[in-house]
Design a protein around this motif. Structure first.
Motif, PDB file in Angstrom:
ATOM      1  N   TYR A  31       0.870  -1.177   0.000  1.00 30.16           N
ATOM      2  CA  TYR A  31       0.000   0.000   0.000  1.00 30.16           C
ATOM      3  C   TYR A  31       0.911   1.232   0.000  1.00 30.16           C
ATOM      4  O   TYR A  31       1.179   1.819   1.039  1.00 30.16           O
ATOM      5  CB  TYR A  31      -0.902   0.005   1.232  1.00 30.16           C
ATOM      6  N   ASN A  32       1.405   1.609  -1.157  1.00 31.04           N
ATOM      7  CA  ASN A  32       2.225   2.805  -1.273  1.00 31.04           C
ATOM      8  C   ASN A  32       2.168   3.316  -2.707  1.00 31.04           C
ATOM      9  O   ASN A  32       1.952   2.542  -3.645  1.00 31.04           O
ATOM     10  CB  ASN A  32       3.668   2.539  -0.835  1.00 31.04           C
ATOM     11  N   PRO A  33       2.357   4.635  -2.922  1.00 28.98           N
ATOM     12  CA  PRO A  33       2.184   5.209  -4.260  1.00 28.98           C
ATOM     13  C   PRO A  33       3.252   4.779  -5.253  1.00 28.98           C
ATOM     14  O   PRO A  33       3.023   4.815  -6.464  1.00 28.98           O
ATOM     15  CB  PRO A  33       2.256   6.719  -4.007  1.00 28.98           C
ATOM     16  N   THR A  34       4.418   4.371  -4.768  1.00 27.30           N
ATOM     17  CA  THR A  34       5.495   3.983  -5.678  1.00 27.30           C
ATOM     18  C   THR A  34       5.220   2.647  -6.351  1.00 27.30           C
ATOM     19  O   THR A  34       5.524   2.461  -7.531  1.00 27.30           O
ATOM     20  CB  THR A  34       6.824   3.898  -4.904  1.00 27.30           C
ATOM     21  N   THR A  35       4.603   1.731  -5.616  1.00 27.96           N
ATOM     22  CA  THR A  35       4.361   0.374  -6.124  1.00 27.96           C
ATOM     23  C   THR A  35       2.898   0.122  -6.440  1.00 27.96           C
ATOM     24  O   THR A  35       2.570  -0.607  -7.368  1.00 27.96           O
ATOM     25  CB  THR A  35       4.860  -0.666  -5.100  1.00 27.96           C
ATOM     26  N   GLY A  36       2.002   0.696  -5.658  1.00 30.68           N
ATOM     27  CA  GLY A  36       0.575   0.484  -5.841  1.00 30.68           C
ATOM     28  C   GLY A  36      -0.034  -0.205  -4.643  1.00 30.68           C
ATOM     29  O   GLY A  36       0.336   0.072  -3.494  1.00 30.68           O
ATOM     30  N   PHE A  37      -0.953  -1.137  -4.905  1.00 32.66           N
ATOM     31  CA  PHE A  37      -1.727  -1.773  -3.836  1.00 32.66           C
ATOM     32  C   PHE A  37      -1.847  -3.265  -4.105  1.00 32.66           C
ATOM     33  O   PHE A  37      -2.004  -3.696  -5.247  1.00 32.66           O
ATOM     34  CB  PHE A  37      -3.130  -1.148  -3.783  1.00 32.66           C
ATOM     35  N   SER A  38      -1.769  -4.050  -3.022  1.00 31.70           N
ATOM     36  CA  SER A  38      -1.964  -5.492  -3.148  1.00 31.70           C
ATOM     37  C   SER A  38      -2.492  -6.046  -1.838  1.00 31.70           C
ATOM     38  O   SER A  38      -2.006  -5.693  -0.757  1.00 31.70           O
ATOM     39  CB  SER A  38      -0.643  -6.186  -3.512  1.00 31.70           C
ATOM     40  N   CYS A  39      -3.489  -6.905  -1.940  1.00 35.96           N
ATOM     41  CA  CYS A  39      -4.047  -7.611  -0.793  1.00 35.96           C
ATOM     42  C   CYS A  39      -4.076  -9.094  -1.152  1.00 35.96           C
ATOM     43  O   CYS A  39      -4.665  -9.473  -2.170  1.00 35.96           O
ATOM     44  CB  CYS A  39      -5.455  -7.101  -0.487  1.00 35.96           C
ATOM     45  N   LEU A  40      -3.425  -9.941  -0.343  1.00 34.77           N
ATOM     46  CA  LEU A  40      -3.343 -11.379  -0.616  1.00 34.77           C
ATOM     47  C   LEU A  40      -4.317 -12.138   0.261  1.00 34.77           C
ATOM     48  O   LEU A  40      -4.326 -11.988   1.495  1.00 34.77           O
ATOM     49  CB  LEU A  40      -1.917 -11.884  -0.373  1.00 34.77           C
ATOM     50  N   ASN A  41      -5.131 -12.991  -0.360  1.00 41.19           N
ATOM     51  CA  ASN A  41      -6.083 -13.802   0.403  1.00 41.19           C
ATOM     52  C   ASN A  41      -5.392 -14.652   1.456  1.00 41.19           C
ATOM     53  O   ASN A  41      -5.916 -14.864   2.563  1.00 41.19           O
ATOM     54  CB  ASN A  41      -6.882 -14.700  -0.542  1.00 41.19           C
TER      55      ASN A  41
END
Length: 586
Positions: free
Chosen positions: A261-271
């Motif tokens: 969760y950061n502007p440089t990389t973006g967003f990811s949520c893993l189940n």
């Protein structure tokens, strides 16, 4: 340089000379020197200002010194002064070298306030303590705080300043935030000073949703993928990121654990990280830097004030109030108060904050806001405006219909098949938004329609005319050279068609089908904010200084799109001249 000598001063990691009543913000730690490399450890202010420009105030009011190792020491310092910095000389030490030290400063309010966030209070001291760490604040208050603050302020919620050292303050740093561990933590709030570039940039993109957690083991909205999928719609170097579920629930409320969760990389949520649950389906948006926001930017718009229900600057209304000056599909939006203070989401009263919808604040306590948009580059490359068309009469058909399909048939070749913008006025020249009519159709894709039966109070539609802005391909089909016969000295800049036809008669057709106007530097005239007395392919262009509300007209140039028959005649004429020149040689 004056030297202050301190003999056998005990320095802890959070040691300081300041008093608890000192006001100001506290910078990050700086450590640029090493006692093994020379005469000692020198952290002088002049050197630090050169190495870390804009991250330290030039006139600190206090200084903190701590050992890099965190181990208290008892050494002799030669300089310990906020106006000068810190210095420890090896030769003054008994039985060894200086430790490796770091310093930070307290800066005056004038410097702290140049780019300052709101106050944040996401936690209370129940349980383990009060946690106002930056990583959590970036999720709880997305887009409102920078990822690399240069200073921090901490007070109790009642406003009493809280300064280090503090036995329970395990974190007190602009790059990390603040954390107090119980024993006796109070309820604290924090705010940050950010780099000036953060406050100069309030450009927010639309929402993006490229993934689904049910099919890919989580929800991934990574920046590299989004840049490829939506080219030109996201800056390559965002300053901030916000994530919500597709049903508009803020990410921090879902209970999910986020992998990225950061502007440089973006967003990811893993189940797999959710303890047996699954990630929600998320969307993201970004804040972008000034150089990206300004590549194709509209003027500021302020059509409403906060009296009544609030302040409504929605795109659908702005397209009618400021026709041809804003694109129908903006890629970013900026909002400030009318005095220029940046306004960022989320906000309790902001029911709309989106480039595709505009902005709306519902009272409570709305201020007076203004908005501007970043448009696709194709919009700024296109300033070609058609003449006016009036094909219908509301008194005979129960409506005034200026639909694009009908206009194509009636005026073949005079309108582009894919207009970018539409403007509507009554045939007497009154802007459509001033008539009080309700419009059933008003967009460049379909045209315009006002139905008598759809008007309140039994009224009728006015008799309207329409014109369009067209893309570069249409404008260039038979285009003249640029003309600039006047400058904006009083009374203004006048590029009247008849004057051009007299001065340069063979270079422009008698009845152009479109006009383009830019400043002499090439900026589209419609995006300058100037008001124009004339902007018509059949009449030309005129900007009057006294109509600019205290400003002046810029210096403009014009060119025209002519019927294709004109270019054919021009080609034949040029061929004839060329042939005559050849014959004259013999």
């Amino acid at each position: 340089m004056s030297i202050k000598v301190f003999a056998t001063w005990v320095v802890l990691v959070t040691s300081t000379l300041i008093s608890p009543s000192t006001q100001g913000c506290i910078t990050q730690w700086f450590d640029h020197d090493d006692p093994n490399d020379g005469n000692g450890d020198s952290e002088l202010l002049a050197d630090l200002l050169d190495i870390y420009p804009e991250q330290i105030c030039p006139n600190p009011i206090d200084i903190y010194v701590g050992s890099v190792s965190g181990i208290p020491s008892s050494q002799t310092f030669q300089v310990y002064d906020p106006a000068i910095g810190f210095e420890c000389i090896n030769s003054y030490q008994v039985g060894g070298l200086c430790d490796d030290y770091k310093v930070r400063f307290t800066c005056p309010d004038e410097w702290c306030s140049k780019c300052r966030t709101p106050w944040f209070d996401r936690d209370d001291p129940s349980g383990l303590g009060d946690n106002e760490k930056l990583s959590l604040l970036l999720i709880r208050y997305p887009l409102q705080v920078c990822t690399q603050p240069i200073a921090i302020e901490v007070t109790t919620v009642s406003g009493s300043p809280v300064l280090p050292p503090g036995n329970n303050f395990v974190v007190y740093d602009p790059l990390k935030g603040f954390e107090c561990v119980n024993g006796a933590c109070q309820d604290y709030r924090v705010r940050f000073t950010c780099p000036l570039s953060f406050c100069n940039t309030t450009c927010v993109t639309r929402w993006f949703d490229s993934d689904n957690p049910e099919t890919n083991g989580g929800d991934s909205e990574l920046l590299t993928f989004l840049l490829n999928k939506y080219p030109g719609e996201i800056c390559p170097n965002p300053l901030g990121i916000e994530a919500q579920t597709i049903s508009n629930q803020p990410a921090y409320q879902t209970g999910n654990i986020f992998h990225i969760y950061n502007p440089t990389t973006g967003f990811s949520c893993l189940n797999a990280n959710q303890g047996g649950g699954v990630c929600a389906d998320y969307k993201v948006r970004f804040t972008c830097p000034e150089d990206w926001c300004s590549k194709c930017r509209t003027p500021w718009f302020d059509r409403d004030d906060p009296s009544g229900l609030g302040d409504n600057e929605k795109l659908s209304l702005l397209l009618i109030r400021y026709p041809l000056q804003v694109c129908t599909q903006p890629i970013a939006i900026e909002v400030t108060t009318v005095s220029g203070s940046p306004v960022l989401p989320p906000g309790n009263n902001f029911v709309v904050y989106d480039p595709l919808q505009g902005f709306e604040c519902v009272n409570g306590a709305c201020q007076d806001y203004r908005v501007r948009f970043t448009c696709p580059l194709s919009f700024c490359n296109t300033t070609c405006v058609t003449r006016w068309f009036d094909s219908d009469d509301p008194e005979t058909n129960g409506r005034d219909s200026e639909l694009l399909s009908g206009l194509f048939s009636k005026y073949p070749g005079y309108i582009c098949p894919n207009p970018i913008g539409i403007e509507v006025q009554t045939i007497s020249g009154q802007p459509a938004y001033q008539t009080g009519n309700i419009f059933q159709v008003y967009n460049p894709v379909f045209g315009f329609a006002c139905v008598n039966a759809g008007q309140t109070g039994g009224g009728l539609c006015a008799d309207y005319k329409v014109r369009f802005s067209c893309p570069a391909k249409f404008c260039a089909s038979c285009r003249t050279s640029w003309f600039d016969r006047d400058d904006p000295d009083d009374p203004g800049d006048s590029e009247i068609l008849t004057d051009i036809q007299i001065i340069i008669p063979p270079k422009v057709c008698s009845l152009p089908i479109a006009i383009e106007v830019t400043t002499i530097s090439g900026s589209p005239a419609l995006l300058t904010g100037n008001l124009f007395q004339l902007f018509d392919p059949l009449l030309g262009f005129k900007c009057v200084n006294e109509q600019q509300g205290g400003g002046v007209c810029q210096d403009y140039k014009v060119r025209y799109t002519c019927p294709k028959s004109f270019c054919k005649i021009q080609v034949l004429s040029n061929l004839t001249i060329e042939a005559t020149n050849i014959l004259d040689k013999y």
